[in-house]
Design an enzyme around this catalytic site. Structure first.
Site, PDB file in Angstrom:
ATOM      1  N   ASP A  20       1.046  -1.138   0.099  1.00 41.58           N
ATOM      2  CA  ASP A  20      -0.040   0.149   0.058  1.00 41.58           C
ATOM      3  C   ASP A  20       0.851   1.200   0.025  1.00 41.58           C
ATOM      4  O   ASP A  20       2.044   1.150   0.253  1.00 41.58           O
ATOM      5  CB  ASP A  20      -0.874  -0.051   1.287  1.00 41.58           C
ATOM      6  CG  ASP A  20      -1.845   1.112   1.382  1.00 41.58           C
ATOM      7  OD1 ASP A  20      -2.484   1.390   0.355  1.00 41.58           O
ATOM      8  OD2 ASP A  20      -1.744   1.817   2.428  1.00 41.58           O
ATOM      9  N   ASP A  22      -0.353   5.172   0.624  1.00 44.87           N
ATOM     10  CA  ASP A  22      -0.684   6.383   1.649  1.00 44.87           C
ATOM     11  C   ASP A  22      -0.715   5.625   2.974  1.00 44.87           C
ATOM     12  O   ASP A  22      -1.315   4.656   3.293  1.00 44.87           O
ATOM     13  CB  ASP A  22      -1.953   6.720   1.335  1.00 44.87           C
ATOM     14  CG  ASP A  22      -2.191   7.494  -0.085  1.00 44.87           C
ATOM     15  OD1 ASP A  22      -1.368   8.425  -0.033  1.00 44.87           O
ATOM     16  OD2 ASP A  22      -3.106   7.114  -0.600  1.00 44.87           O
TER      17      ASP A  22
END
Length: 331
Positions: A20, A22
């Site tokens: 991922d 963010d």
């Protein structure tokens, strides 16, 4: 469920690390401390970056990561915009016109799949509505989406993350805006981003790994999605969810591994041994009293976190209490 264990560095057991972005690699424009160094130290595993943020096209995300000091190509970036565009291309006729409520990343992905994005619901032959995140979205955009959906058009959304971590704090995410439209129209969209399958399927099809590992900071998207896709996961404490969240998570949202940050990829993850109201992991130990977990002896950050989480899970298995974490642990 208990935490999985390794006798070598975690990264050594996997040929692909699905990351991922963010809250894991960066927050806003800035790298998470230590993230770039940890990723540069990965030698033999393929790195792929999965983002539910549909705002930017892969080229812009790749440029951002290069600016932070990483070596990446556009093919290493997989976005929820690409995933939902793939779903729509399967569902709609080739060349279909769609009302696109979102940023450049969404429009680019739709165009690459042979669809025609427009920003006017009155354009000829609009066949569907798709909603993705961009900071510039306003009330009028959401209203236009609602009006078009109420006319009977199918509704798609890149992702439903309620929040997004930024350099200044946690802000409303695409899911909050999708929810606002949903309240108006009384329907739910087809969704591609984590925890739903299309983003994982897009990634696995692209890089074809034998033993991938998902790394994320959100239990309800990164970790839950990886579990549904039968991919082991590492949770890191640099984004949305806290250590207490992990301890009190449902089994569907529990990670296989926990770490302070991406440096945990290079750590050994020893087994957690539970002994009554205490737990040990490597050289770390913890105890629980009145529902509060405390560290009694620190080890490496990974060992300490594993002892705390393992003990919390064991306590919840016995009595289903809500476990809290001593404030001195700092997570």
């Amino acid at each position: 469920m208990t935490l999985a264990a390794t006798d070598t560095a975690l990264v050594a057991s996997h040929d692909a690390i699905l990351l991922d972005l963010d809250g894991v690699v960066y927050r806003g424009g800035d790298a998470v401390p230590g993230a770039v160094e940890a990723l540069k130290a990965v030698d033999d595993a393929r790195l792929a970056y999965l983002t539910n943020n549909a705002n930017r096209p892969p080229s812009a995300v790749a440029d951002h990561l290069r600016d932070l000091g990483l070596t990446v190509s556009e093919d290493d970036i997989v976005t929820s915009a690409q995933a939902i565009a793939g779903v729509m291309a399967h569902d709609l006729p080739a060349g279909a016109t769609v009302l696109a409520i979102g940023g450049e990343g969404l429009r680019t992905a739709l165009t690459e799949r042979g669809l025609v994005p427009v920003d006017d619901r009155h354009a000829p032959n609009v066949a569907a509505v798709v909603q993705g995140y961009t900071p510039q979205l306003g009330w009028r955009d959401l209203a236009e989406a609602a009006y078009a959906i109420q006319s009977g058009l199918p509704w798609y959304a890149s992702n439903t993350d309620l929040t997004i971590p930024t350099a200044e704090g946690i802000a409303p995410g695409n899911g909050a805006l999708v929810h606002a439209v949903g309240l108006a129209v009384g329907r739910e969209p087809v969704v591609a981003g984590k925890p739903y399958a299309p983003l994982f399927e897009e990634t696995i099809e692209r890089i074809a790994p034998d033993s991938p590992l998902m790394v994320g900071d959100r239990l309800d998207t990164d970790i839950s999605g990886a579990r549904q896709a039968s991919i082991p996961s590492l949770f890191v404490l640099t984004g949305v969810n806290s250590l207490a969240d992990v301890i009190n998570a449902t089994e569907e949202e529990r990670p296989d591994y926990v770490g302070r940050d991406l440096s945990a990829l290079h750590d050994v993850h020893p087994p957690v041994v539970i002994d009554g109201a205490g737990a040990t992991c490597g050289s770390a130990s913890a105890e629980i009293s009145d529902g509060v977990v405390r560290v009694t002896k620190s080890g490496t950050s990974t060992e300490t976190l594993r002892a705390v989480v393992g003990l919390g899970w064991a306590a919840r298995a016995e009595s289903a209490i809500t476990v809290t974490v001593d404030a001195t642990i700092g997570a």
